[in-house]
Design a protein around this motif. Structure first.
Motif, short mmCIF file in Angstrom:
data_model
loop_
_atom_site.label_atom_id
_atom_site.label_comp_id
_atom_site.label_asym_id
_atom_site.label_seq_id
_atom_site.Cartn_x
_atom_site.Cartn_y
_atom_site.Cartn_z
N ALA A 108 0.82 -1.22 0.00
CA ALA A 108 0.00 0.00 0.00
C ALA A 108 0.85 1.27 0.00
O ALA A 108 0.48 2.27 -0.61
CB ALA A 108 -0.94 -0.01 1.20
N PRO A 137 -1.72 -2.65 4.72
CA PRO A 137 -2.43 -1.38 4.91
C PRO A 137 -2.37 -0.93 6.36
O PRO A 137 -2.37 -1.74 7.29
CB PRO A 137 -3.87 -1.72 4.52
CG PRO A 137 -4.01 -3.17 4.91
CD PRO A 137 -2.66 -3.78 4.61
N ASP A 152 -2.98 5.98 3.20
CA ASP A 152 -3.42 5.56 1.86
C ASP A 152 -4.88 5.89 1.59
O ASP A 152 -5.24 6.30 0.48
CB ASP A 152 -3.16 4.06 1.65
CG ASP A 152 -3.90 3.17 2.64
OD1 ASP A 152 -4.01 3.54 3.81
OD2 ASP A 152 -4.34 2.07 2.24
N ASP A 166 -11.93 -1.46 2.06
CA ASP A 166 -11.09 -1.87 3.20
C ASP A 166 -11.75 -3.08 3.86
O ASP A 166 -12.56 -2.95 4.78
CB ASP A 166 -10.97 -0.71 4.19
CG ASP A 166 -9.99 -0.99 5.32
OD1 ASP A 166 -9.18 -1.94 5.20
OD2 ASP A 166 -10.03 -0.26 6.34
N ARG A 190 -7.49 -2.51 -0.02
CA ARG A 190 -6.50 -2.91 0.98
C ARG A 190 -6.53 -4.44 1.10
O ARG A 190 -7.60 -5.04 1.06
CB ARG A 190 -6.83 -2.29 2.33
CG ARG A 190 -6.52 -0.80 2.42
CD ARG A 190 -6.94 -0.24 3.76
NE ARG A 190 -5.99 0.74 4.26
CZ ARG A 190 -5.94 1.15 5.51
NH1 ARG A 190 -6.76 0.64 6.41
NH2 ARG A 190 -5.04 2.05 5.88
#
Length: 340
Positions: A108, A137, A152, A166, A190
């Motif tokens: 990431a 992540p 990110d 996510d 992610r």
């Protein structure tokens, strides 16, 4: 750097002895927790069996993003670009222009910081069908600031045309992969890699792109969370039952577009403190996204935010770092109890 004795309100010292792990270990599974191996790699292989346009691409990180499983099954559809993330994203854009659907993997930090302009100009501006999938992540690595992607989501939330995901656990990753493929346009997800915790199957969960899901309801506290913090929130809810504190958990796997309708409905219920919990900097992520929605809509619950501090984070073992920065189960429980 903040020490445990001068921690922010989000931070609490460890309540019990933690397992000693190397900073190199990036697993977030607790000892004895149910896991599934490489859910992204296996899900992509299954999808690619019926989607010949899918190709796998990486920047020297096939093994560390579970894309090596795809490479073994489809060697002619796997592209190793070397340590060149900008080249990876540019080549993925070219593949998409020719009708392919690239799943491009890296860490990431490299996608968000090193290759941001290439994603912005060659993929997002052209609204190309590229899926960027990135490991490590937030605070899921103990390597220190060079590998900790604490910003990110803030960066990619600001990029037009880009969908941002996510996921919480192995089940959600498996379900998100075909949903990403069905979405026509660029996606950033992610990635939890290796042996990934399995949590959401106990809640009859089904991922839907752009939808938040209430996993459990309660009257005292509403935790709005994404990623691994949903797993933590569920653990906190169980822990605080002993103190007769009811914790509801609203899982928000799609950071962009945000499910504002569900968030506003749940935050409008009276008498409930709202806590946003995220594995990301307190600047620019889910917390500020939710706060903006509430402010613009005139909804004003008691609001608190659990996230990573606005600083370069330390290197070390993950359990220690999660305690230090307030995102462990014990630290979250202590913060919530202190706010009530």
């Amino acid at each position: 750097m903040t020490s445990p004795k001068t921690a922010s309100p989000n931070t609490a010292p460890a309540a019990k002895t933690r397992l000693k792990t190397s900073a190199m270990i990036a697993s977030i599974a607790a000892e004895g927790q149910r896991t599934k191996p490489a859910p992204f790699g296996h899900a992509l292989v299954e999808l690619a069996k019926t989607r010949p346009e899918i190709v796998g691409m990486t920047a020297d990180l096939g093994k560390y993003t579970d894309l090596h499983i795809f490479a073994k099954e489809f060697p002619d559809r796997y592209y190793q670009m070397g340590m060149a993330e900008q080249l990876l994203m540019g080549a993925a854009a070219g593949m998409a222009h020719e009708g392919m659907m690239p799943f491009a993997t890296t860490y990431a930090v490299f996608a968000s910081r090193r290759a941001y302009d290439f994603i912005h100009q060659t993929i997002a501006e052209e609204n190309l069908n590229v899926k960027v999938v990135c490991a490590l992540p937030g605070l899921t690595s103990g390597y220190g600031p060079s590998h900790q992607a604490a910003e990110d989501l803030a960066l990619f939330r600001a990029m037009p045309n880009l969908t941002v995901i996510d996921p919480c656990d192995a089940l959600e990753i498996e379900q998100a992969v075909p949903a990403m493929a069905d979405h026509n346009g660029p996606v950033y997800m992610r990635l939890l890699r290796g042996h990934v915790p399995l949590v959401l199957d106990e809640y009859g969960y089904q991922f839907e792109l752009g939808k938040a899901k209430m996993l459990r309801d309660a009257a005292d506290v509403l935790v709005i969370s994404s990623g691994i913090m949903t797993m933590r929130a569920l653990e906190v809810a169980q822990a605080l039952e002993a103190d007769r504190v009811g914790v509801a958990v609203l899982h928000v796997p799609t950071i962009k577009p945000l499910d504002t309708e569900t968030i506003l409905r749940e935050c409008s219920r009276t008498g409930r403190m709202v806590v946003v919990a995220e594995n990301h900097s307190v600047i620019g992520g889910l917390g500020e996204a939710v706060a903006g929605v509430l402010l613009r809509s005139g909804v004003a619950p008691k609001f608190r935010h659990i996230g990573l501090p606005d600083e370069f984070l330390a290197a070390g073992a993950l359990p220690t770092l999660h305690d230090r920065y307030g995102i462990s189960t014990d630290a979250m429980s202590a913060s919530i109890k202190g706010w009530l």
